[in-house]
Scaffold this motif. Structure first.
Motif, PDB file in Angstrom:
ATOM      1  N   GLN A 211       1.580  13.050  30.603  1.00 54.56           N
ATOM      2  CA  GLN A 211       1.977  14.416  30.199  1.00 54.56           C
ATOM      3  C   GLN A 211       1.969  15.371  31.388  1.00 54.56           C
ATOM      4  OE1 GLN A 211      -0.655  15.649  27.071  1.00 54.56           O
ATOM      5  NE2 GLN A 211       0.075  14.028  25.684  1.00 54.56           N
ATOM      6  N   ALA A 212       0.952  15.210  32.219  1.00 54.04           N
ATOM      7  CA  ALA A 212       0.807  16.131  33.353  1.00 54.04           C
ATOM      8  C   ALA A 212       1.973  16.005  34.340  1.00 54.04           C
ATOM      9  CB  ALA A 212      -0.520  15.859  34.062  1.00 54.04           C
ATOM     10  N   LEU A 213       2.554  14.805  34.427  1.00 51.65           N
ATOM     11  CA  LEU A 213       3.624  14.567  35.404  1.00 51.65           C
ATOM     12  C   LEU A 213       4.974  15.151  34.994  1.00 51.65           C
ATOM     13  CD1 LEU A 213       2.814  10.873  36.383  1.00 51.65           C
ATOM     14  CD2 LEU A 213       3.217  12.710  38.037  1.00 51.65           C
ATOM     15  N   ARG A 250       5.733   5.942  35.751  1.00 52.26           N
ATOM     16  CA  ARG A 250       5.132   7.270  35.512  1.00 52.26           C
ATOM     17  C   ARG A 250       5.829   8.336  36.350  1.00 52.26           C
ATOM     18  NH1 ARG A 250      -0.663   5.061  34.793  1.00 52.26           N
ATOM     19  NH2 ARG A 250      -0.771   5.240  32.530  1.00 52.26           N
ATOM     20  N   LEU A 251       6.113   8.009  37.605  1.00 49.19           N
ATOM     21  CA  LEU A 251       6.749   8.983  38.493  1.00 49.19           C
ATOM     22  C   LEU A 251       8.115   9.397  37.946  1.00 49.19           C
ATOM     23  CD1 LEU A 251       6.514  10.552  41.136  1.00 49.19           C
ATOM     24  CD2 LEU A 251       7.364   8.535  42.360  1.00 49.19           C
ATOM     25  N   GLY A 252       8.730   8.528  37.143  1.00 48.97           N
ATOM     26  CA  GLY A 252      10.014   8.843  36.504  1.00 48.97           C
ATOM     27  C   GLY A 252       9.945  10.076  35.612  1.00 48.97           C
ATOM     28  N   ARG A 253       8.749  10.488  35.203  1.00 57.17           N
ATOM     29  CA  ARG A 253       8.601  11.694  34.369  1.00 57.17           C
ATOM     30  C   ARG A 253       8.692  12.980  35.193  1.00 57.17           C
ATOM     31  NH1 ARG A 253       5.850  11.244  29.413  1.00 57.17           N
ATOM     32  NH2 ARG A 253       5.588   9.092  28.785  1.00 57.17           N
ATOM     33  N   ALA A 254       8.443  12.853  36.471  1.00 60.92           N
ATOM     34  CA  ALA A 254       8.476  14.045  37.347  1.00 60.92           C
ATOM     35  C   ALA A 254       9.927  14.416  37.625  1.00 60.92           C
ATOM     36  CB  ALA A 254       7.740  13.723  38.647  1.00 60.92           C
ATOM     37  N   SER A 255      10.122  15.563  38.305  1.00 59.99           N
ATOM     38  CA  SER A 255      11.496  15.956  38.631  1.00 59.99           C
ATOM     39  C   SER A 255      12.088  14.942  39.623  1.00 59.99           C
ATOM     40  CB  SER A 255      11.506  17.364  39.229  1.00 59.99           C
ATOM     41  OG  SER A 255      11.012  17.296  40.540  1.00 59.99           O
ATOM     42  N   ALA A 256      13.422  14.911  39.699  1.00 63.52           N
ATOM     43  CA  ALA A 256      14.095  13.878  40.498  1.00 63.52           C
ATOM     44  C   ALA A 256      13.739  13.978  41.987  1.00 63.52           C
ATOM     45  CB  ALA A 256      15.602  13.986  40.318  1.00 63.52           C
TER      46      ALA A 256
END
Ligand code: NCD
Length: 305
Positions: A211-213, A250-256
């Protein structure tokens, strides 16, 4: 104009003008390293380290050498500390040999503060990490890295995740991001490792990494500070990684365009996957490089050069 402080002990006590001056100077030095040659010729820096260090100790040494300084390294483990000498007596002994700068790393919170009161006017103390309290030059090199990737810090979301409770990188990093006006600071930590109220104030706190990411522009992963857990049981790497490891998915949840930061040392396979640490979003090596220039700028600022 704010007077230049004698020491750099933590972010809280450093004037904002000093922090900006160090960041601006570090960037100018990066853009043109010739600007620095010989500026502190013949001045003396002592590195006094009571805890292990690779990046911080070596980068202070490299920074000093690039400015023409002479450097003496003292590892407490090889010194009279082993014969029972106190930090204060060790400090008085070294101060008697008239260094211009003393860089101290120590496991106790606040260790450099007591020395600062006894420092002669010509001696500049730099805190290279005290307990879980402060690590100001790490915060500065992290802020420089953020500035290199984002023109407007006021419009970015930065997540700091991992063992926040025992981390001086968290304390100084969050304090500096607040002072510089970072748009949104998020904190995410497992139970027992959350940051205290003072650090959390004004941030968004999460107990779940996924969620945080969501939508962040930068993520800073921190290792478990096993040496500071004081009786708390440390999770094994694999189970920690299941919930708190930064994986490509998980990093896929962050902006591109999200950048991945880590102060080091990394525990690959625990808080970060190798493929992320070495991946195209990683700026971990850039952080190390920035560390040398931030420390050069810090020395120049304190010594008025
Ligand atoms: C950090 C430290 O010592 O606080 N390392 C560093 O200086 N780059 C982080 C850590 O030890 O986890």
């Amino acid at each position: 104009m704010t007077a230049t402080p004698q020491h750099l002990l933590d972010i809280g006590s450093a004037p904002l003008a000093t922090l900006h001056a160090i960041l601006d100077r570090a960037q100018r030095l990066l853009d043109d390293p010739r600007e620095a040659a010989g500026l502190l010729e013949g001045r003396l820096l002592m590195n006094l380290f009571y805890e292990p260090s690779t990046r911080t100790r070596v980068s202070f040494e490299v920074a000093a050498l690039r400015l023409g300084m002479r450097v003496v390294n003292i590892a407490a483990a090889d010194s009279s500390v082993k014969k029972g000498e106190t930090l204060f007596d060790t400090f008085l002994t070294l101060q008697a040999m008239a260094p211009d700068v003393l860089v101290l790393r120590h496991p106790e919170d606040g260790a450099p503060l007591s020395l600062a009161d006894a420092a002669a006017p010509g001696l500049h103390l730099v805190n290279a990490g005290d307990g879980s309290r402060a690590h100001p030059t790490q915060a500065l090199l992290d802020a420089l890295t953020l500035r290199q990737h984002f023109d407007d810090l006021g419009s970015i979301r930065v997540l700091v995740a991992g063992d926040l409770h025992h981390s001086r990188v968290t304390r100084s990093g969050v304090a500096l991001m607040k002072k510089l006006g970072v748009g949104e600071i998020r904190l995410a930590a497992p139970p027992g490792m959350q940051a205290g109220p003072q650090v959390s104030e004004g941030t968004r706190v999460f107990d779940d990494l996924d969620q945080a990411l969501e939508g962040v522009d930068a993520v800073m992963m921190l290792r478990i500070q096993r040496e500071r857990l004081a009786g708390m049981e440390a999770p094994d790497a694999a189970s920690y990684h299941d919930r708190w490891g930064l994986t490509p998915k998980r990093l896929g949840r962050a902006s591109a365009h999200c950048i991945v930061m880590h102060p080091g040392p990394m525990n690959r396979g625990a808080e970060i996957d190798s493929s992320v640490a070495d991946g195209e979003r990683s700026v971990i090596v850039q952080q190390v490089r920035n560390g040398v220039f931030v420390r050069m700028a810090t020395l120049l600022h304190l010594l008025g050069a």
